[in-house]
Write a protein that holds these residues in place. Sequence first.
Motif, PDB file in Angstrom:
ATOM      1  N   MET A   1      35.672  42.437  41.664  1.00 17.90           N
ATOM      2  CA  MET A   1      36.594  42.177  40.577  1.00 17.90           C
ATOM      3  C   MET A   1      37.786  41.391  41.123  1.00 17.90           C
ATOM      4  O   MET A   1      38.366  41.742  42.137  1.00 17.90           O
ATOM      5  CB  MET A   1      37.068  43.499  39.970  1.00 17.90           C
ATOM      6  CG  MET A   1      38.205  43.322  39.006  1.00 17.90           C
ATOM      7  SD  MET A   1      38.838  44.837  38.249  1.00 17.90           S
ATOM      8  CE  MET A   1      39.164  45.879  39.629  1.00 17.90           C
ATOM      9  N   LYS A   2      38.129  40.340  40.424  1.00 21.00           N
ATOM     10  CA  LYS A   2      39.289  39.534  40.794  1.00 21.00           C
ATOM     11  C   LYS A   2      40.552  40.128  40.183  1.00 21.00           C
ATOM     12  O   LYS A   2      40.530  40.707  39.119  1.00 21.00           O
ATOM     13  CB  LYS A   2      39.138  38.123  40.243  1.00 21.00           C
ATOM     14  CG  LYS A   2      38.405  37.149  41.095  1.00 21.00           C
ATOM     15  CD  LYS A   2      38.466  35.781  40.420  1.00 21.00           C
ATOM     16  CE  LYS A   2      38.098  34.684  41.348  1.00 21.00           C
ATOM     17  NZ  LYS A   2      38.131  33.378  40.651  1.00 21.00           N
ATOM     18  N   MET A   3      41.646  39.927  40.898  1.00 20.28           N
ATOM     19  CA  MET A   3      42.968  40.305  40.397  1.00 20.28           C
ATOM     20  C   MET A   3      43.782  39.008  40.288  1.00 20.28           C
ATOM     21  O   MET A   3      43.694  38.148  41.153  1.00 20.28           O
ATOM     22  CB  MET A   3      43.670  41.239  41.372  1.00 20.28           C
ATOM     23  CG  MET A   3      42.934  42.529  41.663  1.00 20.28           C
ATOM     24  SD  MET A   3      43.050  43.712  40.346  1.00 20.28           S
ATOM     25  CE  MET A   3      44.648  44.373  40.628  1.00 20.28           C
ATOM     26  N   CYS A   4      44.569  38.909  39.231  1.00 19.90           N
ATOM     27  CA  CYS A   4      45.415  37.739  39.035  1.00 19.90           C
ATOM     28  C   CYS A   4      46.439  37.657  40.163  1.00 19.90           C
ATOM     29  O   CYS A   4      47.128  38.633  40.463  1.00 19.90           O
ATOM     30  CB  CYS A   4      46.120  37.835  37.684  1.00 19.90           C
ATOM     31  SG  CYS A   4      47.297  36.502  37.390  1.00 19.90           S
ATOM     32  N   ILE A   5      46.550  36.489  40.773  1.00 18.15           N
ATOM     33  CA  ILE A   5      47.488  36.309  41.879  1.00 18.15           C
ATOM     34  C   ILE A   5      48.940  36.251  41.408  1.00 18.15           C
ATOM     35  O   ILE A   5      49.853  36.379  42.206  1.00 18.15           O
ATOM     36  CB  ILE A   5      47.174  35.048  42.702  1.00 18.15           C
ATOM     37  CG1 ILE A   5      47.336  33.782  41.849  1.00 18.15           C
ATOM     38  CG2 ILE A   5      45.791  35.135  43.326  1.00 18.15           C
ATOM     39  CD1 ILE A   5      47.375  32.501  42.644  1.00 18.15           C
ATOM     40  N   ALA A   6      49.137  36.050  40.101  1.00 18.66           N
ATOM     41  CA  ALA A   6      50.489  35.867  39.578  1.00 18.66           C
ATOM     42  C   ALA A   6      51.062  37.104  38.882  1.00 18.66           C
ATOM     43  O   ALA A   6      52.273  37.220  38.755  1.00 18.66           O
ATOM     44  CB  ALA A   6      50.521  34.686  38.619  1.00 18.66           C
ATOM     45  N   CYS A   7      50.191  38.021  38.423  1.00 17.97           N
ATOM     46  CA  CYS A   7      50.699  39.217  37.744  1.00 17.97           C
ATOM     47  C   CYS A   7      49.987  40.497  38.167  1.00 17.97           C
ATOM     48  O   CYS A   7      50.443  41.586  37.844  1.00 17.97           O
ATOM     49  CB  CYS A   7      50.653  39.064  36.218  1.00 17.97           C
ATOM     50  SG  CYS A   7      49.006  39.217  35.494  1.00 17.97           S
ATOM     51  N   GLY A   8      48.860  40.370  38.853  1.00 11.30           N
ATOM     52  CA  GLY A   8      48.128  41.536  39.329  1.00 11.30           C
ATOM     53  C   GLY A   8      47.122  42.107  38.339  1.00 11.30           C
ATOM     54  O   GLY A   8      46.458  43.086  38.632  1.00 11.30           O
ATOM     55  N   MET A   9      46.984  41.501  37.177  1.00 16.93           N
ATOM     56  CA  MET A   9      46.055  42.008  36.175  1.00 16.93           C
ATOM     57  C   MET A   9      44.610  41.902  36.664  1.00 16.93           C
ATOM     58  O   MET A   9      44.210  40.875  37.204  1.00 16.93           O
ATOM     59  CB  MET A   9      46.191  41.214  34.871  1.00 16.93           C
ATOM     60  CG  MET A   9      45.245  41.678  33.775  1.00 16.93           C
ATOM     61  SD  MET A   9      45.457  40.738  32.253  1.00 16.93           S
ATOM     62  CE  MET A   9      43.945  39.768  32.293  1.00 16.93           C
ATOM     63  N   PRO A  10      43.822  42.973  36.484  1.00 20.26           N
ATOM     64  CA  PRO A  10      42.395  42.872  36.809  1.00 20.26           C
ATOM     65  C   PRO A  10      41.721  41.903  35.831  1.00 20.26           C
ATOM     66  O   PRO A  10      41.981  41.948  34.634  1.00 20.26           O
ATOM     67  CB  PRO A  10      41.864  44.291  36.593  1.00 20.26           C
ATOM     68  CG  PRO A  10      43.058  45.161  36.459  1.00 20.26           C
ATOM     69  CD  PRO A  10      44.197  44.308  36.046  1.00 20.26           C
ATOM     70  N   MET A  11      40.890  41.038  36.352  1.00 23.22           N
ATOM     71  CA  MET A  11      40.161  40.089  35.512  1.00 23.22           C
ATOM     72  C   MET A  11      38.691  40.478  35.549  1.00 23.22           C
ATOM     73  O   MET A  11      37.965  40.117  36.470  1.00 23.22           O
ATOM     74  CB  MET A  11      40.411  38.661  36.002  1.00 23.22           C
ATOM     75  CG  MET A  11      41.881  38.281  35.923  1.00 23.22           C
ATOM     76  SD  MET A  11      42.290  36.574  36.332  1.00 23.22           S
ATOM     77  CE  MET A  11      41.663  36.385  37.980  1.00 23.22           C
ATOM     78  N   THR A  12      38.293  41.248  34.560  1.00 24.41           N
ATOM     79  CA  THR A  12      36.948  41.818  34.539  1.00 24.41           C
ATOM     80  C   THR A  12      36.006  41.136  33.552  1.00 24.41           C
ATOM     81  O   THR A  12      34.806  41.341  33.612  1.00 24.41           O
ATOM     82  CB  THR A  12      37.013  43.316  34.185  1.00 24.41           C
ATOM     83  OG1 THR A  12      37.631  43.458  32.900  1.00 24.41           O
ATOM     84  CG2 THR A  12      37.816  44.092  35.223  1.00 24.41           C
TER      85      THR A  12
END
Length: 79
Positions: A1-12
Amino acid sequence: MKMCIACGMPMTQIADYPRYDISKNYCKLCAKSDGSMKSFDEKLEELTLRYVEEHSMDYQVAKETARIILKKLPAWKRW
């Protein structure tokens, strides 16, 4: 799972990516309408206002809190 580099939101989900572009390492909330990433100042102001509105924080306290949090994320470490 990727996490946004700018806000930390999980990108699922693909819908979490700007313009459904899974090659991006930031989320749709951190993207401008053209799909490019928002600036540090734009994200700082957004997060500051969110803290003011959602947590009834003083603007200056909210801004400093937002700055501390954002600077821990990969996109903003150099700021």
